[in-house]
Design a protein around this motif. Sequence first.
Motif: not given
Length: 347
Positions: A252-274
């Motif tokens: 829901m947060g309004f993120f400003q600009g790019a998001i450095p450091g967001l690790k999409l190859g760890e829990e997001f990828h391996h836990n099939r997060i929606q």
Amino acid sequence: MSPPKALVLTAPRTLVFEEGAFAPLAPDEVRIRTLFSGISAGTELTQYRGTNPFMHRRFDEAQRLFVDAEVPSWDWPVRNLGYEESGEIIEVGSGVTDLKVGQRLFGTWNHKTHHVASADYARERLLPEGADPRIGIFSHIGAVALNGVHDAQIRIGDTIAVFGLGVPGQIVAQAARASGARVIAIDPDAGRREIALRQGAHLAIEPAGAAEEIKRLTGGRGADACIEVSGAPPALGEAIRAAAYNARVVAMGFFQGAIPGLKLGEEFHHNRIQLICSQISGVSPDASYRWSKPRLWRAAIELQHDGTLDLIPLITHRAPFEDAPTLFEQLDAGAPGMLQAMLEFGA
């Protein structure tokens, strides 16, 4: 009666008062005197600081893309500050027979002393008889929060983790509790955690180690849904880590600009997060045949009036309309203990 005044942003962090004049009403119009106006610490601060993407690029409605353009969607001066108002009718047009002077309503008409609206607009936004008019300033931010709770698809008995306990996060926590969920509230500020506990959260914890603590509390499963309401990249990362396998994370947060450091190859990828975006310009397509923005606005008012949501305690800072620039400065600087800031327009 003094001439109407409006708050205008002429440059980043530069506010002035613009004086107008009272125009005669059309037969189907009403004139509203503002009672209270809430200041948003999200979208509105991005306008105040000049960081909002609409102020630098143009949003192409047909393609739903931000594109480079000589003239952005919002150019200077900015006259659309403020979207959380309550007021009362002080004059009705000659053709309006079912509305009367003194009736109170909520809506969006910016930080200004008076507003002219159609009678249809006023009819749809009347406050319940006898309601505290201050609940009106939560109609829009309340709708934002309810939309996020709907997007989380909460089931009774779920464990819901709410990351970020500013005003929308506090409302989300209350609404998730009212939906039958066990609510874990996460924020670095101890005062905000205490408010969340007083208002119904089951547990409030610090962000450091939040995912591990939530896993421990749920027997290793994780939260059934995580709702990120801060707009802080580390909070989104921890929400992804804290979610159960194949669970939903609502951003829901309004993120400003790019998001450095967001690790999409760890829990997001391996836990099939929606990962779902919740934004008030629309509702979830699954519910769009029965839920709409007007219904969300109305629900945010009625849930306060019947006691399901208790949002008045979130108002921590008040100032007369004439002192609006100072209140914006305090909000921008992150004044200690500040949640909802509200402008008062007097008698």
